[in-house]
Design a protein around this motif. Structure first.
Motif, PDB file in Angstrom:
ATOM      1  N   ALA A  50       0.830  -1.206   0.000  1.00 26.49           N
ATOM      2  CA  ALA A  50       0.000   0.000   0.000  1.00 26.49           C
ATOM      3  C   ALA A  50       0.865   1.257   0.000  1.00 26.49           C
ATOM      4  CB  ALA A  50      -0.932  -0.009   1.211  1.00 26.49           C
ATOM      5  N   ILE A  51       1.967   1.217   0.767  1.00 22.95           N
ATOM      6  CA  ILE A  51       2.859   2.371   0.833  1.00 22.95           C
ATOM      7  C   ILE A  51       3.599   2.560  -0.492  1.00 22.95           C
ATOM      8  CG2 ILE A  51       4.952   3.259   1.935  1.00 22.95           C
ATOM      9  CD1 ILE A  51       3.964   1.884   4.515  1.00 22.95           C
ATOM     10  N   GLU A  52       4.127   1.461  -1.040  1.00 21.75           N
ATOM     11  CA  GLU A  52       4.877   1.534  -2.293  1.00 21.75           C
ATOM     12  C   GLU A  52       4.030   2.091  -3.434  1.00 21.75           C
ATOM     13  OE1 GLU A  52       7.974   0.933  -3.428  1.00 21.75           O
ATOM     14  OE2 GLU A  52       8.737   0.672  -1.390  1.00 21.75           O
ATOM     15  N   GLU A  53       2.766   1.651  -3.492  1.00 23.04           N
ATOM     16  CA  GLU A  53       1.905   2.038  -4.610  1.00 23.04           C
ATOM     17  C   GLU A  53       1.073   3.273  -4.312  1.00 23.04           C
ATOM     18  OE1 GLU A  53       2.212   0.652  -7.476  1.00 23.04           O
ATOM     19  OE2 GLU A  53       3.618  -0.861  -6.740  1.00 23.04           O
ATOM     20  N   GLY A  54       1.092   3.741  -3.062  1.00 21.27           N
ATOM     21  CA  GLY A  54       0.335   4.933  -2.719  1.00 21.27           C
ATOM     22  C   GLY A  54      -1.156   4.698  -2.560  1.00 21.27           C
ATOM     23  N   TYR A  55      -1.565   3.469  -2.227  1.00 24.79           N
ATOM     24  CA  TYR A  55      -2.984   3.188  -2.044  1.00 24.79           C
ATOM     25  C   TYR A  55      -3.507   3.868  -0.780  1.00 24.79           C
ATOM     26  CZ  TYR A  55      -2.065  -0.636  -5.358  1.00 24.79           C
ATOM     27  OH  TYR A  55      -1.679  -1.378  -6.448  1.00 24.79           O
ATOM     28  N   ALA A  56      -4.685   4.462  -0.866  1.00 24.49           N
ATOM     29  CA  ALA A  56      -5.284   5.137   0.286  1.00 24.49           C
ATOM     30  C   ALA A  56      -6.082   4.170   1.156  1.00 24.49           C
ATOM     31  CB  ALA A  56      -6.196   6.265  -0.196  1.00 24.49           C
TER      32      ALA A  56
END
Length: 309
Positions: A50-56
């Motif tokens: 989630a952090i790597e891809e920027g998922y909210a």
């Protein structure tokens, strides 16, 4: 999966702690169809993705689950590999796969003699997609990931103190470094004024509180001869993961565990020598987190204006 955890740790202990703590502040990843939370090492992997891809959102689905909701994973999207451990007879693997497709993702400890005790220990892979990778989801599934994980806007230091007070651990101040002494069952900390901030003091105390949960009178955390000379370092890995969970729960996303030695090299040696160690560490950290949070002191209700004591 162990290689992926090793790659995370190779970024440095402070980097991992900050990333995991920030992810924890958004809540535990959970399944968008069943609502069930993911467990153990899967939590770390989903947080990192989630952090790597920027998922909210912290809401995830299997490919089949997305289809069952009338949605579709976009072409070219890659899922996050996770693992489900299950003890059952080998001939029932087909049933296990069917259950897995419905989002049953509880993890158990991986021990060398597990198969001897209960038939065959299966490690079943499955892949998850974030709601940001899926088109056509019902609005209620999307909204699951937008709800604020914090139950209040109270200050992180207050929440940390409610955890420390609820556990009622023996804490003594006036020492040159932070430590938990199992023989005395007490946490030792420097004087509060020696910390750079109240947040740093709370983060350090919470790290030692995770060690405190392993006492024989509580979770009785022991590793036998499994890790040999690396036993102490492995316990520190459990405390590192557990404190990231707890600090995220409190909202201490920018705090630092102060005066704490770096064990990255020792952790990497353990994980490279025992390919199932990270699953055990994550499970034990999760148990410590649950033990601490279950004892959180309730927030005091605000007194009515003008009400006498």
């Amino acid at each position: 999966m162990t290689d992926r955890i090793i790659a995370m740790l190779d970024k440095g202990g402070s980097v991992c702690r900050e990333r995991w703590t920030r992810a924890a502040a958004r809540g535990v990843p959970h399944n968008g169809k069943t609502g069930a939370p993911y467990r153990g090492a899967n939590v770390l992997l989903l947080w990192e993705a989630a952090i790597e891809e920027g998922y909210a959102s912290n809401v995830w689905l299997t490919y089949r689950q997305a289809q069952s909701l009338g949605a579709q994973v976009r072409k070219g999207e890659r899922g996050v590999l996770c693992a489900h451990f299950e003890r059952r007879a080998r001939e029932r693997r087909g049933e296990a796969d069917e259950a897995l497709s419905e989002g049953s993702v509880d993890e158990e400890a991986v021990t060398p003699d597990a198969g001897a005790r209960a038939g065959v220990l299966l490690c079943l892979p499955f892949w998850l997609f974030n709601v940001a990778q899926i088109d056509g989801l019902p609005l209620e599934v999307v909204d699951m990931g937008l709800a604020a994980p914090m139950e209040s806007t109270r200050a992180p230091v207050e929440r940390a103190l409610r955890l420390l007070g609820g556990c009622n651990a023996t804490i003594r101040h006036g020492f040159d470094q932070a430590a938990y002494l199992p023989a005395l069952d007490e946490i030792r900390l420097p004087w509060p004024r020696q910390f750079t901030s109240a947040e740093g003091q709370c983060a350090t105390a919470l790290h030692e509180l995770v060690h405190w949960t392993g006492h024989p009178g509580r979770l009785n955390r022991s590793f036998g001869r499994r890790f040999g000379d690396a036993t102490y370092a492995f316990e520190e890995l459990v405390a590192e993961l557990g404190s990231a969970f707890v600090m995220g729960h409190c909202g201490l996303v920018d705090a630092t565990v102060e005066g704490h030695a770096a064990y990255i090299d020792a952790w990497l040696r353990v994980l490279r020598g025992d390919r199932t160690a990270i699953f055990t560490a994550a499970r034990l950290a999760e148990e410590a987190f649950a033990f601490i949070v279950a004892r959180e002191m309730p927030a005091l209700a605000e007194s009515a204006s003008g009400e006498g004591a």
